[in-house]
Scaffold this active site. Structure first.
Site, PDB file in Angstrom:
ATOM      1  N   HIS A  12       9.027   7.019   4.453  1.00 33.81           N
ATOM      2  CA  HIS A  12      10.168   6.754   3.444  1.00 33.81           C
ATOM      3  C   HIS A  12      11.463   6.752   4.022  1.00 33.81           C
ATOM      4  O   HIS A  12      11.928   7.709   4.682  1.00 33.81           O
ATOM      5  CB  HIS A  12       9.717   8.263   2.689  1.00 33.81           C
ATOM      6  CG  HIS A  12      10.644   8.103   1.253  1.00 33.81           C
ATOM      7  ND1 HIS A  12      11.187   9.161   0.959  1.00 33.81           N
ATOM      8  CD2 HIS A  12      10.680   7.317   0.199  1.00 33.81           C
ATOM      9  CE1 HIS A  12      11.968   9.119  -0.130  1.00 33.81           C
ATOM     10  NE2 HIS A  12      11.492   7.964  -0.741  1.00 33.81           N
ATOM     11  N   ARG A  13      12.187   5.825   3.548  1.00 36.73           N
ATOM     12  CA  ARG A  13      13.601   5.563   4.052  1.00 36.73           C
ATOM     13  C   ARG A  13      13.491   5.728   5.624  1.00 36.73           C
ATOM     14  O   ARG A  13      14.661   6.183   6.099  1.00 36.73           O
ATOM     15  CB  ARG A  13      14.649   6.854   3.459  1.00 36.73           C
ATOM     16  CG  ARG A  13      14.499   6.718   2.115  1.00 36.73           C
ATOM     17  CD  ARG A  13      15.495   7.653   1.406  1.00 36.73           C
ATOM     18  NE  ARG A  13      15.094   8.205  -0.063  1.00 36.73           N
ATOM     19  CZ  ARG A  13      15.537   9.006  -0.727  1.00 36.73           C
ATOM     20  NH1 ARG A  13      16.735   9.618  -0.320  1.00 36.73           N
ATOM     21  NH2 ARG A  13      15.392   9.408  -1.881  1.00 36.73           N
ATOM     22  N   GLU A  39       9.673   2.151   4.317  1.00 35.20           N
ATOM     23  CA  GLU A  39      10.177   1.974   2.776  1.00 35.20           C
ATOM     24  C   GLU A  39      11.729   1.971   2.919  1.00 35.20           C
ATOM     25  O   GLU A  39      12.206   2.660   3.744  1.00 35.20           O
ATOM     26  CB  GLU A  39       9.823   2.739   1.927  1.00 35.20           C
ATOM     27  CG  GLU A  39      10.386   2.637   0.368  1.00 35.20           C
ATOM     28  CD  GLU A  39      11.236   3.282   0.247  1.00 35.20           C
ATOM     29  OE1 GLU A  39      12.023   3.279  -1.144  1.00 35.20           O
ATOM     30  OE2 GLU A  39      11.954   4.374   0.817  1.00 35.20           O
ATOM     31  N   ASP A  41      15.815   1.113   0.776  1.00 31.85           N
ATOM     32  CA  ASP A  41      16.506   0.692  -0.620  1.00 31.85           C
ATOM     33  C   ASP A  41      17.501  -0.046  -0.227  1.00 31.85           C
ATOM     34  O   ASP A  41      18.444   0.324   0.710  1.00 31.85           O
ATOM     35  CB  ASP A  41      16.760   2.261  -1.184  1.00 31.85           C
ATOM     36  CG  ASP A  41      15.903   3.266  -1.203  1.00 31.85           C
ATOM     37  OD1 ASP A  41      15.058   3.152  -1.978  1.00 31.85           O
ATOM     38  OD2 ASP A  41      15.823   4.016  -0.172  1.00 31.85           O
ATOM     39  N   HIS A  53      20.464   4.252  -0.148  1.00 33.48           N
ATOM     40  CA  HIS A  53      19.529   4.692  -1.436  1.00 33.48           C
ATOM     41  C   HIS A  53      20.602   4.961  -2.626  1.00 33.48           C
ATOM     42  O   HIS A  53      19.974   4.176  -3.583  1.00 33.48           O
ATOM     43  CB  HIS A  53      18.904   6.239  -0.884  1.00 33.48           C
ATOM     44  CG  HIS A  53      17.983   6.725  -2.445  1.00 33.48           C
ATOM     45  ND1 HIS A  53      18.815   7.422  -3.403  1.00 33.48           N
ATOM     46  CD2 HIS A  53      16.917   6.577  -2.481  1.00 33.48           C
ATOM     47  CE1 HIS A  53      17.876   7.759  -4.070  1.00 33.48           C
ATOM     48  NE2 HIS A  53      16.818   7.315  -3.906  1.00 33.48           N
ATOM     49  N   GLU A 105      12.770  -1.689  -1.762  1.00 42.40           N
ATOM     50  CA  GLU A 105      13.176  -1.121  -3.247  1.00 42.40           C
ATOM     51  C   GLU A 105      14.479  -1.592  -3.779  1.00 42.40           C
ATOM     52  O   GLU A 105      15.495  -1.357  -3.193  1.00 42.40           O
ATOM     53  CB  GLU A 105      13.156   0.505  -3.281  1.00 42.40           C
ATOM     54  CG  GLU A 105      13.189   1.018  -4.647  1.00 42.40           C
ATOM     55  CD  GLU A 105      13.264   2.359  -4.569  1.00 42.40           C
ATOM     56  OE1 GLU A 105      12.565   3.036  -3.793  1.00 42.40           O
ATOM     57  OE2 GLU A 105      13.439   2.916  -5.678  1.00 42.40           O
ATOM     58  N   LYS A 107      17.834  -1.498  -5.758  1.00 40.01           N
ATOM     59  CA  LYS A 107      18.372  -0.546  -6.576  1.00 40.01           C
ATOM     60  C   LYS A 107      19.263  -0.927  -7.436  1.00 40.01           C
ATOM     61  O   LYS A 107      19.769  -0.141  -8.357  1.00 40.01           O
ATOM     62  CB  LYS A 107      18.865   0.621  -5.299  1.00 40.01           C
ATOM     63  CG  LYS A 107      17.966   1.604  -4.828  1.00 40.01           C
ATOM     64  CD  LYS A 107      17.281   2.425  -5.569  1.00 40.01           C
ATOM     65  CE  LYS A 107      16.672   3.714  -4.802  1.00 40.01           C
ATOM     66  NZ  LYS A 107      15.592   4.415  -5.713  1.00 40.01           N
ATOM     67  N   ASP A 219       8.255  11.356   4.298  1.00 39.64           N
ATOM     68  CA  ASP A 219       9.727  11.651   5.072  1.00 39.64           C
ATOM     69  C   ASP A 219       9.189  12.037   6.274  1.00 39.64           C
ATOM     70  O   ASP A 219      10.040  11.975   7.251  1.00 39.64           O
ATOM     71  CB  ASP A 219      10.603  12.571   4.503  1.00 39.64           C
ATOM     72  CG  ASP A 219      10.927  12.349   3.244  1.00 39.64           C
ATOM     73  OD1 ASP A 219      11.456  11.109   2.984  1.00 39.64           O
ATOM     74  OD2 ASP A 219      11.081  13.300   2.422  1.00 39.64           O
TER      75      ASP A 219
HETATM   76  O1  G3P Z   1       9.452   3.718  -3.408  1.00 45.38           O
HETATM   77  C1  G3P Z   1       9.402   5.300  -3.184  1.00 45.38           C
HETATM   78  C2  G3P Z   1      10.463   6.069  -3.444  1.00 45.38           C
HETATM   79  O2  G3P Z   1      11.171   5.425  -2.621  1.00 45.38           O
HETATM   80  C3  G3P Z   1      11.235   5.849  -4.628  1.00 45.38           C
HETATM   81  O3  G3P Z   1      12.121   6.891  -4.971  1.00 45.38           O
HETATM   82  O4  G3P Z   1      14.386   7.729  -5.119  1.00 45.38           O
HETATM   83  O5  G3P Z   1      13.256   7.934  -2.781  1.00 45.38           O
HETATM   84  O6  G3P Z   1      13.922   5.558  -3.740  1.00 45.38           O
HETATM   85  P1  G3P Z   1      13.332   6.958  -4.172  1.00 45.38           P
HETATM   86 MG    MG Z   2      13.236   4.348  -2.292  1.00 48.76          MG
END
Ligand code: G3P
Ligand code: MG
Length: 229
Positions: A12-13, A39, A41, A53, A105, A107, A219
């Protein structure tokens, strides 16, 4: 590495719990720890796709203000943590081996069009495109139907499955607090694979996979990995 294998661990990120989020170093750490995919953003800034993000620079950098109101040259000299810069999406593509899957993702406004222009540079990389903003997903699909889409949901609503089916190419991405056995069964009955964000507890990850979840975002890909599951 592909989105077609389960149990799928998605950094994540990058590895946001270990290295400043959405930096090249964070993505490289996640890959070194053996994630199935990363992943990230994206927002648009002066015609470029930048990996961050928030719509504002305040939380994750030493800058202030909105990404969309910032000159790209000014944004690019900011510190996004440990001296790292806010990467361009194109730089992530260059830095991360082509076989590593990337969940992108959307945004911000304008990201769908720019991504549709950029993706032909990645003809063989596994890509999955997500957004909470389903209008952006529709904008992207209108330009390019080649890439799989996974709509994101932060709340469960009466029309969640209908919306997922409208946009999805086989995936639905849900917040971890939305998970119930009944919903997972319901989702599966439509043939969709579920990806759950953001799971940082190993026992929870194990339980989710036992319940038939396809993948999770974490994470901490050091703690939740193919060797610890
Ligand atoms: O795509 C999963 C997650 O990244 C979505 O929430 O706010 O971390 O971008 P956020
Ligand atoms: Mg995300």
């Amino acid at each position: 590495m592909t989105f077609d294998t389960t149990p799928l661990i998605i950094g994540h990120r990058g590895a946001a719990g270990l290295v400043p989020e959405n930096t090249l170093e964070s993505f490289q750490r996640a890959v070194a720890l053996g994630v199935g995919a990363i992943e990230l953003d994206i927002h648009a800034c002066e015609g470029a796709l930048v990996v961050i993000h928030d719509e504002s620079l305040d939380r994750t950098t030493n800058g202030r203000g909105y990404v969309k109101d910032t000159r790209l040259a000014d944004l690019r000299v900011l510190d996004a943590g440990n001296g790292s810069r806010i990467p361009l999406l194109a730089e992530v593509f260059e830095a991360i081996p082509g076989e590593v899957g990337i969940n992108i993702e959307l945004k911000g406004t304008g990201t769908a069009e720019l991504l549709a222009q950029l993706l032909p540079s990645q003809p063989t990389r596994p890509i999955l495109i997500s957004s909470f903003n389903h209008t952006l997903l529709g904008d992207f699909q209108a330009l390019n139907r080649r890439y799989p889409i996974a709509p994101l949901f932060g709340r469960w609503r009466a029309d969640t499955i209908d919306r997922a089916i409208e946009y999805s190419s086989g995936f639905i991405n849900l917040g971890r607090k939305l998970v119930t056995e009944e919903r997972l069964d319901f989702i599966r009955s439509f043939g969709l694979r579920t990806l759950i964000y953001t799971v940082n507890d190993l026992e929870e990850a194990k339980r989710l996979f036992r319940q038939g979840v396809w993948g999770i975002f974490t994470d901490y890909p050091d703690q939740i990995s193919s060797t610890t599951l």
